[in-house]
Design a protein around this motif. Sequence first.
Motif, PDB file in Angstrom:
ATOM      1  N   ARG A  90      32.577  39.823  49.736  1.00 26.18           N
ATOM      2  CA  ARG A  90      32.329  39.350  48.375  1.00 26.18           C
ATOM      3  C   ARG A  90      33.572  38.629  47.880  1.00 26.18           C
ATOM      4  O   ARG A  90      34.693  39.027  48.199  1.00 26.18           O
ATOM      5  CB  ARG A  90      31.978  40.510  47.443  1.00 26.18           C
ATOM      6  N   ILE A  91      33.349  37.574  47.122  1.00 23.01           N
ATOM      7  CA  ILE A  91      34.464  36.826  46.550  1.00 23.01           C
ATOM      8  C   ILE A  91      34.823  37.439  45.211  1.00 23.01           C
ATOM      9  O   ILE A  91      33.975  37.565  44.325  1.00 23.01           O
ATOM     10  CB  ILE A  91      34.082  35.341  46.364  1.00 23.01           C
ATOM     11  N   SER A  92      36.065  37.834  45.062  1.00 22.16           N
ATOM     12  CA  SER A  92      36.515  38.436  43.810  1.00 22.16           C
ATOM     13  C   SER A  92      36.622  37.386  42.720  1.00 22.16           C
ATOM     14  O   SER A  92      36.636  36.171  42.986  1.00 22.16           O
ATOM     15  CB  SER A  92      37.881  39.098  44.006  1.00 22.16           C
ATOM     16  N   ALA A  93      36.723  37.840  41.481  1.00 24.06           N
ATOM     17  CA  ALA A  93      36.920  36.919  40.361  1.00 24.06           C
ATOM     18  C   ALA A  93      38.208  36.123  40.557  1.00 24.06           C
ATOM     19  O   ALA A  93      38.249  34.909  40.285  1.00 24.06           O
ATOM     20  CB  ALA A  93      36.946  37.691  39.054  1.00 24.06           C
ATOM     21  N   ARG A  94      39.240  36.789  41.036  1.00 20.84           N
ATOM     22  CA  ARG A  94      40.526  36.106  41.257  1.00 20.84           C
ATOM     23  C   ARG A  94      40.382  34.980  42.265  1.00 20.84           C
ATOM     24  O   ARG A  94      40.825  33.846  42.033  1.00 20.84           O
ATOM     25  CB  ARG A  94      41.572  37.122  41.754  1.00 20.84           C
ATOM     26  N   ARG A  95      39.739  35.272  43.397  1.00 22.90           N
ATOM     27  CA  ARG A  95      39.559  34.254  44.424  1.00 22.90           C
ATOM     28  C   ARG A  95      38.626  33.146  43.932  1.00 22.90           C
ATOM     29  O   ARG A  95      38.855  31.961  44.212  1.00 22.90           O
ATOM     30  CB  ARG A  95      39.009  34.883  45.704  1.00 22.90           C
ATOM     31  N   ALA A  96      37.592  33.525  43.186  1.00 21.73           N
ATOM     32  CA  ALA A  96      36.670  32.528  42.644  1.00 21.73           C
ATOM     33  C   ALA A  96      37.400  31.562  41.710  1.00 21.73           C
ATOM     34  O   ALA A  96      37.103  30.364  41.676  1.00 21.73           O
ATOM     35  CB  ALA A  96      35.524  33.211  41.908  1.00 21.73           C
ATOM     36  N   HIS A  97      38.387  32.072  40.981  1.00 22.07           N
ATOM     37  CA  HIS A  97      39.190  31.219  40.110  1.00 22.07           C
ATOM     38  C   HIS A  97      40.082  30.298  40.941  1.00 22.07           C
ATOM     39  O   HIS A  97      40.230  29.105  40.634  1.00 22.07           O
ATOM     40  CB  HIS A  97      40.034  32.084  39.172  1.00 22.07           C
ATOM     41  N   GLU A  98      40.626  30.823  42.007  1.00 22.99           N
ATOM     42  CA  GLU A  98      41.512  30.022  42.865  1.00 22.99           C
ATOM     43  C   GLU A  98      40.782  28.839  43.501  1.00 22.99           C
ATOM     44  O   GLU A  98      41.377  27.768  43.686  1.00 22.99           O
ATOM     45  CB  GLU A  98      42.117  30.898  43.960  1.00 22.99           C
ATOM     46  N   ILE A  99      39.517  29.009  43.829  1.00 18.39           N
ATOM     47  CA  ILE A  99      38.785  27.952  44.525  1.00 18.39           C
ATOM     48  C   ILE A  99      37.956  27.085  43.575  1.00 18.39           C
ATOM     49  O   ILE A  99      37.261  26.173  44.017  1.00 18.39           O
ATOM     50  CB  ILE A  99      37.869  28.532  45.622  1.00 18.39           C
ATOM     51  N   GLY A 100      38.007  27.382  42.287  1.00 23.87           N
ATOM     52  CA  GLY A 100      37.358  26.521  41.312  1.00 23.87           C
ATOM     53  C   GLY A 100      35.953  26.907  40.917  1.00 23.87           C
ATOM     54  O   GLY A 100      35.348  26.220  40.086  1.00 23.87           O
ATOM     55  N   LEU A 101      35.409  27.970  41.483  1.00 20.42           N
ATOM     56  CA  LEU A 101      34.077  28.409  41.070  1.00 20.42           C
ATOM     57  C   LEU A 101      34.110  28.944  39.642  1.00 20.42           C
ATOM     58  O   LEU A 101      33.182  28.742  38.862  1.00 20.42           O
ATOM     59  CB  LEU A 101      33.559  29.481  42.034  1.00 20.42           C
ATOM     60  N   VAL A 102      35.181  29.632  39.297  1.00 23.84           N
ATOM     61  CA  VAL A 102      35.369  30.209  37.965  1.00 23.84           C
ATOM     62  C   VAL A 102      36.497  29.469  37.261  1.00 23.84           C
ATOM     63  O   VAL A 102      37.540  29.204  37.868  1.00 23.84           O
ATOM     64  CB  VAL A 102      35.695  31.719  38.072  1.00 23.84           C
ATOM     65  N   SER A 103      36.293  29.141  35.998  1.00 21.17           N
ATOM     66  CA  SER A 103      37.318  28.394  35.261  1.00 21.17           C
ATOM     67  C   SER A 103      38.305  29.310  34.550  1.00 21.17           C
ATOM     68  O   SER A 103      39.427  28.900  34.247  1.00 21.17           O
ATOM     69  CB  SER A 103      36.662  27.468  34.229  1.00 21.17           C
ATOM     70  N   GLU A 104      37.903  30.556  34.284  1.00 20.62           N
ATOM     71  CA  GLU A 104      38.779  31.496  33.584  1.00 20.62           C
ATOM     72  C   GLU A 104      38.400  32.922  33.952  1.00 20.62           C
ATOM     73  O   GLU A 104      37.208  33.248  34.041  1.00 20.62           O
ATOM     74  CB  GLU A 104      38.644  31.317  32.067  1.00 20.62           C
ATOM     75  N   VAL A 105      39.407  33.744  34.174  1.00 16.03           N
ATOM     76  CA  VAL A 105      39.195  35.183  34.347  1.00 16.03           C
ATOM     77  C   VAL A 105      39.787  35.869  33.124  1.00 16.03           C
ATOM     78  O   VAL A 105      40.982  35.761  32.851  1.00 16.03           O
ATOM     79  CB  VAL A 105      39.855  35.709  35.633  1.00 16.03           C
ATOM     80  N   THR A 106      38.950  36.572  32.407  1.00 17.54           N
ATOM     81  CA  THR A 106      39.362  37.236  31.169  1.00 17.54           C
ATOM     82  C   THR A 106      39.838  38.655  31.450  1.00 17.54           C
ATOM     83  O   THR A 106      39.857  39.106  32.595  1.00 17.54           O
ATOM     84  CB  THR A 106      38.197  37.290  30.174  1.00 17.54           C
ATOM     85  N   GLU A 107      40.130  39.372  30.380  1.00 14.92           N
ATOM     86  CA  GLU A 107      40.380  40.800  30.513  1.00 14.92           C
ATOM     87  C   GLU A 107      39.058  41.502  30.795  1.00 14.92           C
ATOM     88  O   GLU A 107      37.983  40.914  30.649  1.00 14.92           O
ATOM     89  CB  GLU A 107      41.030  41.361  29.243  1.00 14.92           C
ATOM     90  N   ASP A 108      39.141  42.767  31.200  1.00 22.72           N
ATOM     91  CA  ASP A 108      37.941  43.528  31.527  1.00 22.72           C
ATOM     92  C   ASP A 108      36.975  43.528  30.340  1.00 22.72           C
ATOM     93  O   ASP A 108      37.347  43.853  29.218  1.00 22.72           O
ATOM     94  CB  ASP A 108      38.325  44.967  31.891  1.00 22.72           C
ATOM     95  N   GLY A 109      35.728  43.146  30.613  1.00 21.45           N
ATOM     96  CA  GLY A 109      34.709  43.131  29.571  1.00 21.45           C
ATOM     97  C   GLY A 109      34.785  41.943  28.628  1.00 21.45           C
ATOM     98  O   GLY A 109      34.028  41.874  27.655  1.00 21.45           O
ATOM     99  N   GLY A 110      35.643  40.977  28.920  1.00 16.66           N
ATOM    100  CA  GLY A 110      35.860  39.877  27.983  1.00 16.66           C
ATOM    101  C   GLY A 110      35.163  38.585  28.321  1.00 16.66           C
ATOM    102  O   GLY A 110      35.360  37.570  27.622  1.00 16.66           O
ATOM    103  N   ALA A 111      34.338  38.559  29.364  1.00 19.97           N
ATOM    104  CA  ALA A 111      33.731  37.297  29.791  1.00 19.97           C
ATOM    105  C   ALA A 111      32.827  36.698  28.718  1.00 19.97           C
ATOM    106  O   ALA A 111      32.880  35.490  28.450  1.00 19.97           O
ATOM    107  CB  ALA A 111      32.949  37.491  31.089  1.00 19.97           C
ATOM    108  N   LEU A 112      31.995  37.517  28.105  1.00 17.28           N
ATOM    109  CA  LEU A 112      31.079  36.994  27.097  1.00 17.28           C
ATOM    110  C   LEU A 112      31.841  36.423  25.908  1.00 17.28           C
ATOM    111  O   LEU A 112      31.553  35.304  25.452  1.00 17.28           O
ATOM    112  CB  LEU A 112      30.119  38.088  26.643  1.00 17.28           C
ATOM    113  N   ALA A 113      32.824  37.173  25.429  1.00 21.71           N
ATOM    114  CA  ALA A 113      33.617  36.686  24.296  1.00 21.71           C
ATOM    115  C   ALA A 113      34.351  35.396  24.659  1.00 21.71           C
ATOM    116  O   ALA A 113      34.441  34.468  23.845  1.00 21.71           O
ATOM    117  CB  ALA A 113      34.613  37.758  23.847  1.00 21.71           C
ATOM    118  N   GLY A 114      34.869  35.329  25.879  1.00 22.33           N
ATOM    119  CA  GLY A 114      35.562  34.129  26.320  1.00 22.33           C
ATOM    120  C   GLY A 114      34.645  32.924  26.384  1.00 22.33           C
ATOM    121  O   GLY A 114      35.022  31.808  25.992  1.00 22.33           O
ATOM    122  N   ALA A 115      33.430  33.138  26.889  1.00 20.45           N
ATOM    123  CA  ALA A 115      32.467  32.043  26.977  1.00 20.45           C
ATOM    124  C   ALA A 115      32.006  31.598  25.597  1.00 20.45           C
ATOM    125  O   ALA A 115      31.866  30.400  25.331  1.00 20.45           O
ATOM    126  CB  ALA A 115      31.274  32.462  27.825  1.00 20.45           C
TER     127      ALA A 115
END
Length: 258
Positions: free
Chosen positions: A167-192
Amino acid sequence: MSAVRVDADKGGGVAVVTLDRPHRLNAIDLDMARELTEVWRALRFDDSVRAVVLTGSGERAFCTGIDRDVVVPQPSSPYTQDDPLLTVGPKANDLWKPVIAAVRGMACGGAFYLLGECEFVVADPTAVFFDPHTTYGMVSAYESMLMAARMPYGEVARMALMGTAERISARRAHEIGLVSEVTEDGGALAGAVRCASVIAGYPTEGVQGTVRALWAAREAAPAQAFAQAAPLIALGSLPVERQAELFRNRDRTEPRIR
């Protein structure tokens, strides 16, 4: 009971669309597929909504693709394929308002039909991405084609071919461009929502024109690739019964997360 929930902030111009089947890890059944189509098409006509956030209910998954209990009869010809997920995304329904994905937990397989049609992805540290198709004797066609526009070829190939073993972690997904931002735990919705609120405050015509321009720049290659998807799936996938057998007898070993 609705499988898709829409919460709109009319004043702020942002709608949050939530996949709401947490007991099934937000897997998409035929009812949810129909509801998603209806939601995207309805949002086209709601001028009070200028940006959209797409997320999943619960903490375990954003979406785990098509529900394993769904049975979709297929024609005998290998050149046609009835795929209910082809119409679950915003672009497939001619919605050119920006859509931002907020991912917590698993996003796998058919979830990429949705992520592939979002403008960008915000994730929290629990997010993991993987494609189980090859493990169960299925061809990863549309999923891989959509992700090839988001990730380097080698990363898409590794994800698709390694199946459930990695599985690709959030960190790795950010490194390869799949994810634009990794938030704090539970913060994805608020960030979006924060990003969507900024975008919703800009002039609508310019925003939607930019979304359409961006999609035009990348839709030619997927369109050509999609033309080959049906025969690849029909010719390369095991019979449904054998797929189900492999799924029932799957290795329960914890996957490697990279």
